[in-house]
Design an enzyme around this catalytic site. Structure first.
Site, PDB file in Angstrom:
ATOM      1  N   ARG A  96       0.839  -1.189   0.000  1.00 25.74           N
ATOM      2  CA  ARG A  96       0.000   0.000   0.000  1.00 25.74           C
ATOM      3  C   ARG A  96       0.881   1.248   0.000  1.00 25.74           C
ATOM      4  NH1 ARG A  96      -1.949   0.781   4.348  1.00 25.74           N
ATOM      5  NH2 ARG A  96      -1.202  -1.029   5.512  1.00 25.74           N
ATOM      6  N   TYR A 146      -1.454  -3.630  -6.916  1.00 25.40           N
ATOM      7  CA  TYR A 146      -1.176  -4.427  -5.718  1.00 25.40           C
ATOM      8  C   TYR A 146      -2.262  -4.369  -4.642  1.00 25.40           C
ATOM      9  CZ  TYR A 146       1.385  -6.908  -2.227  1.00 25.40           C
ATOM     10  OH  TYR A 146       1.756  -7.858  -1.322  1.00 25.40           O
ATOM     11  N   LYS A 151      -9.471  -2.725   1.680  1.00 28.86           N
ATOM     12  CA  LYS A 151      -9.208  -1.581   2.559  1.00 28.86           C
ATOM     13  C   LYS A 151     -10.001  -0.342   2.127  1.00 28.86           C
ATOM     14  CE  LYS A 151      -5.863  -3.863   4.708  1.00 28.86           C
ATOM     15  NZ  LYS A 151      -6.044  -4.637   5.905  1.00 28.86           N
ATOM     16  N   HIS A 166     -10.454  -2.614  11.575  1.00 30.05           N
ATOM     17  CA  HIS A 166      -9.356  -3.441  11.060  1.00 30.05           C
ATOM     18  C   HIS A 166      -9.083  -4.560  12.066  1.00 30.05           C
ATOM     19  CE1 HIS A 166      -4.927  -3.379   9.439  1.00 30.05           C
ATOM     20  NE2 HIS A 166      -5.664  -4.255   8.800  1.00 30.05           N
ATOM     21  N   SER A 199      -1.214  -3.550  10.229  1.00 27.94           N
ATOM     22  CA  SER A 199      -0.830  -4.450   9.145  1.00 27.94           C
ATOM     23  C   SER A 199       0.471  -5.177   9.485  1.00 27.94           C
ATOM     24  CB  SER A 199      -0.658  -3.659   7.851  1.00 27.94           C
ATOM     25  OG  SER A 199      -1.892  -3.088   7.487  1.00 27.94           O
ATOM     26  N   CYS A 222       1.048  -7.333  11.804  1.00 27.75           N
ATOM     27  CA  CYS A 222       1.318  -7.465  13.241  1.00 27.75           C
ATOM     28  C   CYS A 222       0.575  -8.636  13.867  1.00 27.75           C
ATOM     29  CB  CYS A 222       0.978  -6.183  13.964  1.00 27.75           C
ATOM     30  SG  CYS A 222       2.107  -4.834  13.543  1.00 27.75           S
ATOM     31  N   ASP A 237      -9.172 -10.055   9.056  1.00 27.77           N
ATOM     32  CA  ASP A 237      -8.679  -8.708   8.764  1.00 27.77           C
ATOM     33  C   ASP A 237      -9.679  -7.588   9.065  1.00 27.77           C
ATOM     34  OD1 ASP A 237      -6.374  -7.246   7.724  1.00 27.77           O
ATOM     35  OD2 ASP A 237      -7.628  -6.699   6.026  1.00 27.77           O
ATOM     36  N   ARG A 260       2.441 -12.162  -0.417  1.00 27.67           N
ATOM     37  CA  ARG A 260       1.107 -12.515   0.084  1.00 27.67           C
ATOM     38  C   ARG A 260       0.556 -13.781  -0.551  1.00 27.67           C
ATOM     39  NH1 ARG A 260      -1.373  -8.795   4.047  1.00 27.67           N
ATOM     40  NH2 ARG A 260       0.261  -7.228   4.234  1.00 27.67           N
TER      41      ARG A 260
HETATM   42  N1  LIG Z   1       6.863 -12.985  17.439  1.00 29.35           N
HETATM   43  C1  LIG Z   1       5.633 -13.124  16.960  1.00 29.35           C
HETATM   44  N2  LIG Z   1       5.408 -12.880  15.646  1.00 29.35           N
HETATM   45  C2  LIG Z   1       4.146 -13.019  15.193  1.00 29.35           C
HETATM   46  C3  LIG Z   1       3.073 -13.421  16.027  1.00 29.35           C
HETATM   47  N3  LIG Z   1       1.941 -13.464  15.283  1.00 29.35           N
HETATM   48  C4  LIG Z   1       2.303 -13.093  14.035  1.00 29.35           C
HETATM   49  N4  LIG Z   1       3.639 -12.839  13.971  1.00 29.35           N
HETATM   50  C5  LIG Z   1       4.398 -12.447  12.750  1.00 29.35           C
HETATM   51  O1  LIG Z   1       3.902 -11.221  12.274  1.00 29.35           O
HETATM   52  C6  LIG Z   1       3.909 -11.194  10.840  1.00 29.35           C
HETATM   53  C7  LIG Z   1       2.577 -10.769  10.324  1.00 29.35           C
HETATM   54  O2  LIG Z   1       1.585 -11.633  10.785  1.00 29.35           O
HETATM   55  P1  LIG Z   1       0.127 -11.666  10.144  1.00 29.35           P
HETATM   56  O3  LIG Z   1      -0.698 -12.561  11.003  1.00 29.35           O
HETATM   57  O4  LIG Z   1       0.206 -12.029   8.732  1.00 29.35           O
HETATM   58  O5  LIG Z   1      -0.268 -10.127  10.268  1.00 29.35           O
HETATM   59  P2  LIG Z   1      -1.628  -9.378   9.844  1.00 29.35           P
HETATM   60  O6  LIG Z   1      -1.955  -8.460  10.960  1.00 29.35           O
HETATM   61  O7  LIG Z   1      -2.647 -10.345   9.431  1.00 29.35           O
HETATM   62  O8  LIG Z   1      -1.131  -8.507   8.602  1.00 29.35           O
HETATM   63  P3  LIG Z   1      -2.019  -7.803   7.408  1.00 29.35           P
HETATM   64  O9  LIG Z   1      -2.593  -8.890   6.605  1.00 29.35           O
HETATM   65  O10 LIG Z   1      -1.011  -6.978   6.711  1.00 29.35           O
HETATM   66  O11 LIG Z   1      -3.051  -6.902   8.021  1.00 29.35           O
HETATM   67  C8  LIG Z   1       4.316 -12.595  10.391  1.00 29.35           C
HETATM   68  O12 LIG Z   1       5.653 -12.559  10.003  1.00 29.35           O
HETATM   69  C9  LIG Z   1       4.146 -13.434  11.625  1.00 29.35           C
HETATM   70  O13 LIG Z   1       5.041 -14.497  11.648  1.00 29.35           O
HETATM   71  C10 LIG Z   1       3.344 -13.687  17.410  1.00 29.35           C
HETATM   72  O14 LIG Z   1       2.483 -14.042  18.208  1.00 29.35           O
HETATM   73  N5  LIG Z   1       4.646 -13.519  17.820  1.00 29.35           N
HETATM   74  O1  LIG Z   2      -3.856  -3.879   2.053  1.00 27.90           O
HETATM   75  C1  LIG Z   2      -2.927  -4.640   1.698  1.00 27.90           C
HETATM   76  O2  LIG Z   2      -2.255  -4.524   0.681  1.00 27.90           O
HETATM   77  C2  LIG Z   2      -2.594  -5.801   2.536  1.00 27.90           C
HETATM   78  C3  LIG Z   2      -3.106  -5.690   3.873  1.00 27.90           C
HETATM   79  O3  LIG Z   2      -3.952  -6.457   4.280  1.00 27.90           O
HETATM   80  C4  LIG Z   2      -2.572  -4.593   4.685  1.00 27.90           C
HETATM   81  O4  LIG Z   2      -1.611  -3.952   4.277  1.00 27.90           O
HETATM   82  O5  LIG Z   2      -3.103  -4.361   5.774  1.00 27.90           O
HETATM   83 MN   LIG Z   3      -3.524 -10.520   7.502  1.00 29.37          MN
END
Ligand SMILES: Nc1nc2c(ncn2[C@@H]2O[C@H](COP(=O)(O)OP(=O)(O)OP(=O)(O)O)[C@@H](O)[C@H]2O)c(=O)[nH]1
Ligand SMILES: O=C([O-])CC(=O)C(=O)O
Ligand SMILES: [Mn+2]
Length: 620
Positions: A94, A234, A243, A263, A285, A287, A310, A402
């Site tokens: 983004r 993207y 989003k 979110h 994002s 996290c 999400d 992704r």
């Molecule tokens: N250390 C640690 N890392 C974590 C944990 N949960 C997720 N991660 C890491 O954080 C990164 C992002 O995790 P996602 O679950 O894909 O994050 P998201 O919030 O869904 O991201 P978006 O799709 O961008 O909104 C990955 O590299 C995970 O391995 C956790 O409990 N501990």
């Molecule tokens: O919006 C995107 O490209 C991917 C996503 O879920 C984020 O960044 O939170």
């Molecule tokens: Mn996600």
């Protein structure tokens, strides 16, 4: 209708194929027909295709994308019906600095959004979009966010010149004929979502695998409920149901209609007695939302299922909060998602029907990314198409690579995930990525304190957005890039909603941090499945059976209050995870003040919460 058709067929400079597609449109929805015609006249595509969402259409488009070099078809046995795409190296995330909220006044967009006058922006965009689809097909994708059976289905129509977007939208939302038919029958309102790669093909010009434009505009017109996105193919820039609609436009709708578009993932947790609860959690994002939504509990007798990963649409009916996941797919971060950290995602992806973007390719037609397996392959083709070995000294997959997978393929999906009425919501969790200060979990003292926790949520930036990574920034409710109006009004809306529905009926608010570090730099808390121990504490707090210590920042579990059975964690680590350090928190206050100064018009109640925090810290 006949008159209308003849008139415009004559008057426009549309190519014949495009004109025919308009004359034979599969709908009589007049506003839709007029809009598509207007957009076609502006963007001048060679052809128009009304997406029906069928499997046949998917097969045709994916084959075309393979022929165009946009998609690589993966090994059919291990990755059935799955494809890898590789973006332009400058189109990987983004683009927040190119994202605009265009309201009548700058105040409407507020202090956290890029603003431009709608009329001025429209003029700029018309310049960009004029002829932008020349040499390409315009796809018209009717879609609905949430259930088509909802009381008031939230329709949208995306116009795009990207077949990659059509295929991805087919995974992420309900699209095509059933949506168009119902929308037409009800002559329903829909959000206009216009997208172009901004890469017209002139006669004789050869296409590239990932067309895009260096000049990008991701523009929301919340008052018109419209989206114009230019130049990027993207994810969040281009899949406009996600989003742009389900957060930015929906948050503005929610403000007007008295609900919340957030979110947040949605997790269903069932305790050993068989009682189920639903929890939403907002993390910025990259996290941990997708991972938390697919948690595999490590404690006996507890079962977790996923409702969403999400986005949460939270409505209030008869004094009860109910939450809906408006999406039909996952657009998950690949790196760090692996068989040991998130086997549920891995199993879902392995069922096929998945589009991978910017991962690495293995020599036998598979995909790989950092953290997918413990064993690192000896040779890969990296996301930029170069040879890669473990000695290369650079990641093989882009950090924001992704997977895009139908949610139905997740085997821990809760049966009720698409209930048009949603599921009852018991708790809201806020969380961010902080190396210091923020304890593993704290319980808010009440709704207003919880809103303060959300309003001051902070996190180190990630690769999900273009820009520096690892910088602490305030991210209210993990919505900083997604609030479609003034952030002060957004916070006020949270407070007002609590007051209207009644604190006793609102979900309880918690604040977590899986990312705190020990002195030696490692994670203090093992995270992932072990986060179930925190969920257990939350559920027991809701029930009134778990202990906790009142600290200046909220109620935090003592070691004894957490179920740590079978967990390999040292006392130092546990202490580092749970500690509330007065000095660290006092040092946090200037950052909070700076943030409030930036917001400028923070609700009084939140300023009072800020004062209360300082008072509690100083007297502790
Ligand atoms: N250390 C640690 N890392 C974590 C944990 N949960 C997720 N991660 C890491 O954080 C990164 C992002 O995790 P996602 O679950 O894909 O994050 P998201 O919030 O869904 O991201 P978006 O799709 O961008 O909104 C990955 O590299 C995970 O391995 C956790 O409990 N501990
Ligand atoms: O919006 C995107 O490209 C991917 C996503 O879920 C984020 O960044 O939170
Ligand atoms: Mn996600």
């Amino acid at each position: 209708m006949a008159d209308n058709t003849t008139a415009s067929s004559e008057s426009t400079g549309l190519k014949q194929a495009a004109r025919e597609a308009l004359d034979n449109a599969p709908t009589t929805h007049q506003r839709l027909l007029d809009w598509v015609r207007d957009m076609a006249e502006m963007t001048q595509p060679d052809a128009i295709h009304w997406a029906d969402g069928s499997e046949e259409e998917w097969n045709t488009l994916t084959t075309e994308l393979v022929d165009a070099g946009t998609f690589v078809r993966l090994d059919e046995e291990r990755f059935p019906n799955s494809f890898a795409a590789f973006s332009d190296p400058d189109d990987v995330a983004r683009v927040e600095e190119r994202t605009f909220i265009c309201t009548k006044t700058p105040k409407g967009a507020g202090p956290t959004n890029n603003w431009e006058d709608p009329a001025v922006m429209k003029e700029t965009l018309i310049g960009k979009f004029t002829g932008s689809m020349r040499g390409r097909t315009m796809y018209v994708i009717p879609f609905v966010m949430g259930s088509l059976e909802a009381e008031d289905p939230k329709y949208g129509v995306e116009i795009t010149d990207s077949a990659y977007v059509v295929c991805s939208m087919r995974i992420m939302a309900t699209i095509g004929t059933p949506v168009l038919d119902k929308m037409t029958r009800d002559n329903a309102f829909f959000v206009e979502a216009l997208h172009s790669l901004g890469a017209p093909l002139e006669p004789g010009e050869e296409d590239v695998p990932w067309p895009c434009n260096p000049s990008k505009y991701i523009v929301q017109f919340p008052e018109d409920r419209a989206i114009w996105s230019f130049g990027s193919g993207y994810g969040g820039n281009a899949l406009l149901g996600k989003k742009c609609y389900a957060l930015r436009i929906a948050s503005a709708i929610a403000h007007d209609e008295g609900w919340l578009a957030e979110h947040m993932l949605i997790l269903k947790i069932t305790d050993p007695e068989g009682e189920a609860r639903y929890i939403s959690a907002a993390f910025p994002s990259a996290c941990g939302k997708t991972n938390f939504a697919m948690l595999e509990p490590t404690i006996d007798g507890w079962k977790a299922e996923m409702v969403g990963d999400d986005i949460s649409w939270i409505r209030f009916k008869n004094g009860q909060a109910r939450v809906v996941n408006p999406e039909a797919g996952l657009f998950g971060v690949a790196p760090g998602t692996g068989w040991s950290t998130n086997p549920n995602a891995m199993r879902g992806v392995a069922r096929g029907n998945t589009i991978f973007t910017n991962v690495a390719l293995t020599d036998d037609g598979g995909v790989w990314w950092e953290g997918m397996t413990d064993e690192v392959p000896e040779h890969l083709t990296d996301w930029k198409g170069n040879d890669w070995t473990p000695e290369s000294g650079r990641p093989a997959a882009h950090p924001n690579s992704r997977f895009c997978t139908p949610i139905k393929q997740v085997d821990i999906l809760a049966e009720e995930y698409d209930d048009p009425e949603g599921v009852p919501l018991s708790a809201i969790i806020f969380g961010g990525r902080r190396k210091t200060t923020v304890p593993l979990v704290s319980e808010s003292f009440g709704w207003e304190h919880g809103v303060f926790q959300g309003a001051t949520l902070s996190s180190e930036t990630t690769a999900a957005a273009k820009g520096a990574v690892g910088v602490v920034r305030r991210d209210p409710m993990a919505m900083l890039p997604f609030i479609g109006y003034n952030a002060n009004d957004y916070l006020e809306h949270w407070l007002d909603t609590g007051a209207r529905v009644g604190e006793e009926n609102m979900p309880k608010i918690y604040y977590v941090n899986w990312f705190r570090r020990t002195a030696d730099g490692g994670f203090a808390w093992p995270g992932f499945g072990e986060n179930s121990r925190v969920v257990k504490w939350i559920v027991e707090r809701l029930r009134g059976t778990a202990g906790g210590q009142e600290t200046p920042v909220g109620v935090v579990p003592a070691k004894e209050d957490l179920d740590l059975s079978g967990l390999d964690i040292s006392d130092e680590e546990l202490d580092a995870a749970l500690r509330v350090d007065k000095d660290e928190w006092l040092a946090e206050l200037p950052g909070i003040d700076e943030w409030f100064h930036k917001l400028g018009d923070v609700p009084e109640v939140i300023l009072e919460q800020r004062a209360g925090l300082e008072e509690r810290l100083k007297s502790s």
